[in-house]
Write a protein that holds these residues in place. Structure first.
Motif, PDB file in Angstrom:
ATOM      1  N   ASP A 174     -45.822  -5.473 -24.604  1.00 33.42           N
ATOM      2  CA  ASP A 174     -45.621  -6.675 -24.077  1.00 33.42           C
ATOM      3  C   ASP A 174     -44.783  -6.604 -22.432  1.00 33.42           C
ATOM      4  N   GLN A 175     -44.968  -5.418 -22.119  1.00 31.05           N
ATOM      5  CA  GLN A 175     -44.087  -4.657 -21.219  1.00 31.05           C
ATOM      6  C   GLN A 175     -45.481  -5.321 -19.768  1.00 31.05           C
ATOM      7  N   PRO A 176     -45.072  -5.858 -18.650  1.00 37.27           N
ATOM      8  CA  PRO A 176     -45.895  -5.757 -18.101  1.00 37.27           C
ATOM      9  C   PRO A 176     -46.761  -4.444 -17.026  1.00 37.27           C
ATOM     10  N   ARG A 177     -48.019  -4.109 -16.649  1.00 32.82           N
ATOM     11  CA  ARG A 177     -48.563  -3.102 -16.818  1.00 32.82           C
ATOM     12  C   ARG A 177     -48.030  -2.241 -15.267  1.00 32.82           C
ATOM     13  N   HIS A 178     -48.089  -1.180 -15.670  1.00 30.31           N
ATOM     14  CA  HIS A 178     -47.049  -0.141 -14.630  1.00 30.31           C
ATOM     15  C   HIS A 178     -45.443  -0.311 -14.701  1.00 30.31           C
ATOM     16  N   THR A 179     -45.592  -0.722 -16.272  1.00 34.94           N
ATOM     17  CA  THR A 179     -43.466  -0.937 -16.151  1.00 34.94           C
ATOM     18  C   THR A 179     -43.173   0.583 -16.387  1.00 34.94           C
ATOM     19  N   LEU A 180     -41.513   1.170 -15.861  1.00 36.80           N
ATOM     20  CA  LEU A 180     -41.562   2.624 -15.257  1.00 36.80           C
ATOM     21  C   LEU A 180     -40.688   2.831 -17.255  1.00 36.80           C
ATOM     22  N   LEU A 181     -40.935   3.539 -17.564  1.00 31.15           N
ATOM     23  CA  LEU A 181     -40.053   3.483 -19.118  1.00 31.15           C
ATOM     24  C   LEU A 181     -38.986   4.192 -18.951  1.00 31.15           C
ATOM     25  N   ARG A 182     -37.917   3.047 -19.535  1.00 36.58           N
ATOM     26  CA  ARG A 182     -36.638   4.027 -19.269  1.00 36.58           C
ATOM     27  C   ARG A 182     -36.110   4.667 -20.403  1.00 36.58           C
ATOM     28  N   ALA A 183     -36.077   5.919 -19.675  1.00 36.97           N
ATOM     29  CA  ALA A 183     -35.231   7.227 -19.930  1.00 36.97           C
ATOM     30  C   ALA A 183     -33.394   7.254 -20.015  1.00 36.97           C
ATOM     31  N   ILE A 184     -32.977   7.994 -20.967  1.00 38.27           N
ATOM     32  CA  ILE A 184     -32.254   8.445 -21.036  1.00 38.27           C
ATOM     33  C   ILE A 184     -31.300   9.581 -19.906  1.00 38.27           C
ATOM     34  N   PRO A 185     -30.514   9.131 -19.198  1.00 40.88           N
ATOM     35  CA  PRO A 185     -30.305  10.311 -18.415  1.00 40.88           C
ATOM     36  C   PRO A 185     -29.385  10.948 -18.510  1.00 40.88           C
ATOM     37  N   GLY A 186     -29.194  12.245 -18.447  1.00 41.78           N
ATOM     38  CA  GLY A 186     -29.258  13.687 -18.506  1.00 41.78           C
ATOM     39  C   GLY A 186     -29.657  14.599 -19.285  1.00 41.78           C
ATOM     40  N   VAL A 187     -28.959  15.629 -20.399  1.00 49.89           N
ATOM     41  CA  VAL A 187     -29.172  16.772 -21.523  1.00 49.89           C
ATOM     42  C   VAL A 187     -28.476  15.699 -22.221  1.00 49.89           C
ATOM     43  N   PRO A 188     -29.149  16.887 -23.729  1.00 51.46           N
ATOM     44  CA  PRO A 188     -28.572  17.071 -24.620  1.00 51.46           C
ATOM     45  C   PRO A 188     -26.773  17.998 -24.756  1.00 51.46           C
ATOM     46  N   PRO A 189     -26.390  17.760 -25.365  1.00 52.89           N
ATOM     47  CA  PRO A 189     -24.423  18.731 -25.110  1.00 52.89           C
ATOM     48  C   PRO A 189     -25.232  19.122 -25.601  1.00 52.89           C
ATOM     49  N   ASP A 190     -24.408  21.255 -24.559  1.00 53.37           N
ATOM     50  CA  ASP A 190     -24.697  22.374 -24.408  1.00 53.37           C
ATOM     51  C   ASP A 190     -23.873  22.692 -26.169  1.00 53.37           C
ATOM     52  N   PRO A 191     -24.474  23.543 -26.942  1.00 52.32           N
ATOM     53  CA  PRO A 191     -23.724  23.075 -28.719  1.00 52.32           C
ATOM     54  C   PRO A 191     -22.656  24.395 -28.993  1.00 52.32           C
ATOM     55  N   ALA A 192     -22.737  25.338 -27.354  1.00 51.02           N
ATOM     56  CA  ALA A 192     -21.409  25.824 -27.056  1.00 51.02           C
ATOM     57  C   ALA A 192     -20.282  25.491 -26.596  1.00 51.02           C
ATOM     58  N   ALA A 193     -20.550  23.805 -26.420  1.00 46.15           N
ATOM     59  CA  ALA A 193     -19.084  23.594 -25.565  1.00 46.15           C
ATOM     60  C   ALA A 193     -18.183  22.717 -26.462  1.00 46.15           C
ATOM     61  N   VAL A 194     -17.172  22.104 -25.677  1.00 46.12           N
ATOM     62  CA  VAL A 194     -16.139  22.262 -27.057  1.00 46.12           C
ATOM     63  C   VAL A 194     -15.458  20.192 -26.995  1.00 46.12           C
ATOM     64  N   LEU A 195     -16.532  19.295 -27.031  1.00 45.40           N
ATOM     65  CA  LEU A 195     -16.557  18.162 -26.450  1.00 45.40           C
ATOM     66  C   LEU A 195     -15.368  17.031 -27.452  1.00 45.40           C
ATOM     67  N   ALA A 196     -14.043  16.865 -26.320  1.00 43.91           N
ATOM     68  CA  ALA A 196     -12.467  16.063 -27.140  1.00 43.91           C
ATOM     69  C   ALA A 196     -13.053  14.467 -27.306  1.00 43.91           C
ATOM     70  N   GLY A 197     -14.580  14.480 -27.219  1.00 45.03           N
ATOM     71  CA  GLY A 197     -14.359  12.561 -28.101  1.00 45.03           C
ATOM     72  C   GLY A 197     -16.063  12.750 -28.190  1.00 45.03           C
ATOM     73  N   CYS A 198     -16.962  11.420 -28.102  1.00 40.94           N
ATOM     74  CA  CYS A 198     -17.935  11.582 -28.267  1.00 40.94           C
ATOM     75  C   CYS A 198     -19.436  12.456 -27.432  1.00 40.94           C
ATOM     76  N   ARG A 199     -20.062  12.705 -28.663  1.00 43.42           N
ATOM     77  CA  ARG A 199     -20.979  14.038 -27.701  1.00 43.42           C
ATOM     78  C   ARG A 199     -22.384  13.070 -26.779  1.00 43.42           C
ATOM     79  N   PHE A 200     -21.769  11.643 -27.144  1.00 44.04           N
ATOM     80  CA  PHE A 200     -23.720  10.874 -26.123  1.00 44.04           C
ATOM     81  C   PHE A 200     -22.097  10.510 -25.303  1.00 44.04           C
TER      82      PHE A 200
END
Length: 345
Positions: free
Chosen positions: A276-302
């Protein structure tokens, strides 16, 4: 029957119907950059005849999770937690005993049949290997079994196909052969790991319909892995969403699509093109890239990719919590989505 006795009977029935119980499963690989936590504390349960969807971007840990369940992860992988299949913890079994489970009890349809099938062995021999080894069938009986399976997966001219090699078949037929091999020993659990990714949409629907028909006929449990939420929408009973090796959200598939709570689930759903979106509507992409599995993140990975993240998201790991409705819907998010219900096909 008293109320207490009735409750106990209900619990016993539920337990008896439970085929797979995964508790705090983690898979860690050693690398020159340090330990890679590919799967991190995943828990879920699966009943007989139920279909579970596992969704997430490439690199979220979906495939390594299913390989860990079957203990076919790389030999260097360290697996911790518990994988109870029909009451037996597979992670505690010697590898020499896993052969009695792989094929007769659980089987997998891999993503790329061209690399999963042996290119120098005729199709017939690849299908008959399992029944001869695990079911003790003679050569003649195994051949009859293979022809029956090829008919079951709707491959025409099955006798001719038995003599052919994988490169002589189309992509759709190769995937059907993979399904036939997986079903050869009547497993209780079938895992379809991105089984239709490389196929065009028409063949994809045929394969998914076939799996659904066979499951209904045999009352198998199915784990369907896909990065395409549209594939899971009408074909799974429950869905878990993974990111960075962790479960972000878990719910019935209908509730996940209509009342999702996690920001990552919301971003995945927003990335689906809408008719139902108008023609030529840009897709909504998720910015950035998935986390590096070797990185230790203190909080939510997303959190590094989340537009709604607050300071707490970067410093504390959110735990899976049930929704206020009390349903079997859990999410791990400090800033849950609060929006009107979505539509679902």
């Amino acid at each position: 029957m008293t109320q207490t006795a009735s409750a106990v009977a209900s619990v016993d029935a539920s337990t008896a119907d439970e085929l797979l119980a995964v508790e705090n499963l983690s898979c860690t690989l050693a690398s020159p950059r340090g330990a890679l936590r590919i799967v991190d504390g995943v828990s879920f349960k699966l009943r007989r005849g139920e279909t579970l969807g596992i969704a997430g971007e490439s690199g979220s840990g979906k495939s390594m999770l299913t390989r860990s369940l079957m203990r076919i992860a790389p030999r260097a992988a360290e697996l911790t937690g518990s994988v109870r299949f029909d009451g037996i913890d597979l992670l505690r079994l010697p590898l020499s005993r896993m052969g009695g489970y792989l094929g007769p009890q659980m089987a997998m349809v891999f993503q790329d049949p061209m690399t999963a099938l042996n290119p120098v062995v005729p199709i017939g021999r690849q299908i008959t290997e399992g029944p001869r080894r695990h079911m003790g069938l003679s050569r003649t009986e195994a051949k009859a079994r293979a022809l029956e399976l090829l008919d079951l997966v709707r491959i025409p001219e099955s006798r001719k196909r038995m003599r052919q090699y994988p490169h002589e078949l189309s992509g759709g037929m190769r995937q059907r052969v993979m399904i036939a091999i997986a079903l050869a020993c009547d497993p209780q659990l079938l895992i379809a790991d991105e089984a239709t990714t490389a196929l065009d949409v028409t063949v994809q629907k045929q394969i998914l319909d076939l799996l659904q028909d066979i499951q209904a006929e045999r009352r198998m449990a199915v784990i369907m892995v896909s990065h395409d939420l549209g594939v899971l929408a009408g074909r799974t009973d429950r869905t878990i969403v993974m990111y960075g090796g962790r479960v972000m959200e878990s719910a019935s598939t209908r509730e996940l699509f209509t009342k999702n709570r996690h920001q990552y689930t919301n971003a995945l759903l927003d990335a689906i093109p809408q008719m139902d979106q108008p023609r030529h509507t840009l897709l909504r992409a998720i910015p950035g890239v998935p986390p590096d599995p070797a990185a230790v993140l203190a909080g939510c990975r997303f959190a590094p990719r989340c537009n709604a993240a607050i300071e707490r998201c970067h410093t504390e790991i959110p735990r899976l919590e049930p929704t206020a409705s009390g349903s079997d819907h859990h999410y791990a998010c400090y800033v849950p989505v609060n929006r009107d219900e979505r539509g679902i096909a």
